[in-house]
Design an enzyme around this catalytic site. Structure first.
Site, PDB file in Angstrom:
ATOM      1  CG  HIS A 171      -0.361   0.308   2.513  1.00  0.00           C
ATOM      2  ND1 HIS A 171      -0.009  -0.669   3.421  1.00  0.00           N
ATOM      3  CD2 HIS A 171      -0.033   1.494   3.094  1.00  0.00           C
ATOM      4  CE1 HIS A 171       0.492  -0.096   4.500  1.00  0.00           C
ATOM      5  NE2 HIS A 171       0.491   1.212   4.330  1.00  0.00           N
ATOM      6  CG  ASP A 238     -14.024  -9.852   2.622  1.00  0.00           C
ATOM      7  OD1 ASP A 238     -14.175  -8.668   2.268  1.00  0.00           O
ATOM      8  OD2 ASP A 238     -14.958 -10.625   2.840  1.00  0.00           O
ATOM      9  CB  SER A 314       2.707   1.199   7.163  1.00  0.00           C
ATOM     10  OG  SER A 314       2.769   2.418   6.462  1.00  0.00           O
TER      11      SER A 314
END
Length: 381
Positions: A171, A238, A314
């Protein structure tokens, strides 16, 4: 927390292991033959747009409780999730499809289930007393393992896993639909100590107020990025967070020591059930922050923990320290990637967690292949 407290803490951890307060015989790197992801076909696809915005916080609709109820993925599912995109610095993009042997799945889902009870969190990202250590001492910044942590130009952290490769979170460069704007000219920063001259750059005025001995970032260009298809929207749905990892190839090799990757053992086989990582948290800009904590829950692909962290951390490499087989030496290896702070739907209500993606046998095989370009160097995880 300061340097003295950090030294005392590291000394205490060594003392506890040396005198058997943790049973060291249970904490050994158990090497196993890694599976192979065989490249089936590579095709060139249209160049990315690089229009997405970087998001350091995001929602995950399916947490560990939810994932425990899901059926295990089939060979076909995993082949789809572990297919991957490669983007080069000239804008070329390819998609590579992979093959997996069914016999290689036997070790993929054998992680022990934690019986730890979930505790309700009342604060976001930093839970209660802040237990992070700011690494500002020259000795620590330039020494292993802290010097393996790197800054990603999009605002995240990564970790050096070879002289030319950095492991980070997917991400940090891709929002699931498109590559983020900053990924078009992606760079990786290595924290270095300033020279006596203050680190003057070509064409820039010297900052007379800059103090001697303060660290600065030395940047290196990224020439190739690789992201698993499972991270993309509409593929793994998911469980997309299970594939929140990426590898960046640098233009030039680095001279200092890197940290190897390894297959994540069950939490019960980690000393004190504890993980460690260092990152560049946004609330202390320019500083490297180290922390450790106990894992509170696990699934085959995720580690939930209480490590204090802020956005910017992150992409950090999660590592542990175990004994080498038949040796007295202890060795650190990366066993996961810190995905970050997430809001998860638990029993119909939103709860916040700090989550890491663990390196499973198949993910080890993929990341190792991205690093080495062959499976001869990836046989033992």
């Amino acid at each position: 927390m300061g340097t003295i407290q950090l030294l005392l803490l590291l000394s205490m951890n060594t003392f506890l292991l040396a005198f058997g307060i943790d049973n060291v015989e249970n904490y050994t790197w158990h090497l196993q033959q890694a599976p192979q992801l065989l490249n089936r076909r590579t095709t060139t696809i249209e160049p990315p747009r690089f229009e997405a915005k970087t998001k350091l916080l995001f929602n995950s609709t399916c947490g560990i409780e939810c994932q425990k109820k899901l059926p295990l993925p089939t060979v076909s599912d995993l082949q789809n999730y572990l297919s991957y995109e490669t983007v080069y610095s000239n804008g070329t993009r390819t998609m590579t499809e992979v093959n997996i042997k069914e016999s290689d799945l036997k070790n993929e889902f054998e992680f022990a289930k934690s019986d730890g009870r979930s505790r309700r969190r009342t604060k976001r990202q930093v839970f209660g007393l802040d237990s992070r250590f700011s690494i500002s001492n020259k000795h620590f910044i330039t020494s292993y393992p802290f010097n393996t942590a790197v800054k990603i130009s999009t605002g995240c952290t990564g970790i050096l896993v070879s002289r030319k490769h950095v492991l980070t979170a997917a991400h940090c460069i891709h929002d699931g639909k498109d590559y983020v704007k900053g990924a078009k000219r992606l760079r990786v920063g290595f924290l270095k100590m300033r020279t006596k001259g203050g680190g003057k750059r070509r064409g820039a005025k010297r900052n007379k107020r800059s103090a001697k001995g303060k660290p600065r970032f030395q940047w290196s260009r990224v020439v190739r990025t690789q992201v698993p298809k499972g991270w993309f929207k509409g593929v793994a749905n998911d469980i997309a967070v299970d594939y929140d990892y990426a590898v960046l190839e640098l233009k030039r090799p680095q001279k200092h020591k890197y940290m190897e990757i390894g297959i994540s053992p069950p939490v019960q086989n980690m000393p004190s059930n504890r993980i460690h990582f260092s990152g560049f948290d946004n609330d202390v800009p320019g500083n490297l922050v180290y922390r450790f904590c106990t894992v509170s829950d696990e699934s085959s692909d995720l580690l939930y923990q209480y490590c204090d962290a802020q956005p910017g951390a992150s992409g950090s490499g999660i590592y542990i320290r175990l004994k080498e087989p038949e040796q007295r030496a202890w060795k650190r290896k990366i066993i996961g990637v810190f995905s970050g702070h997430q809001w998860v739907d638990v029993s119909g209500s939103q709860q916040d967690y700090n989550v890491a993606v663990r390196i499973t046998p198949l993910k080890y095989a993929q990341i190792c292949f991205w690093i080495h370009g062959n499976y001869a160097d990836c046989r033992d995880g």
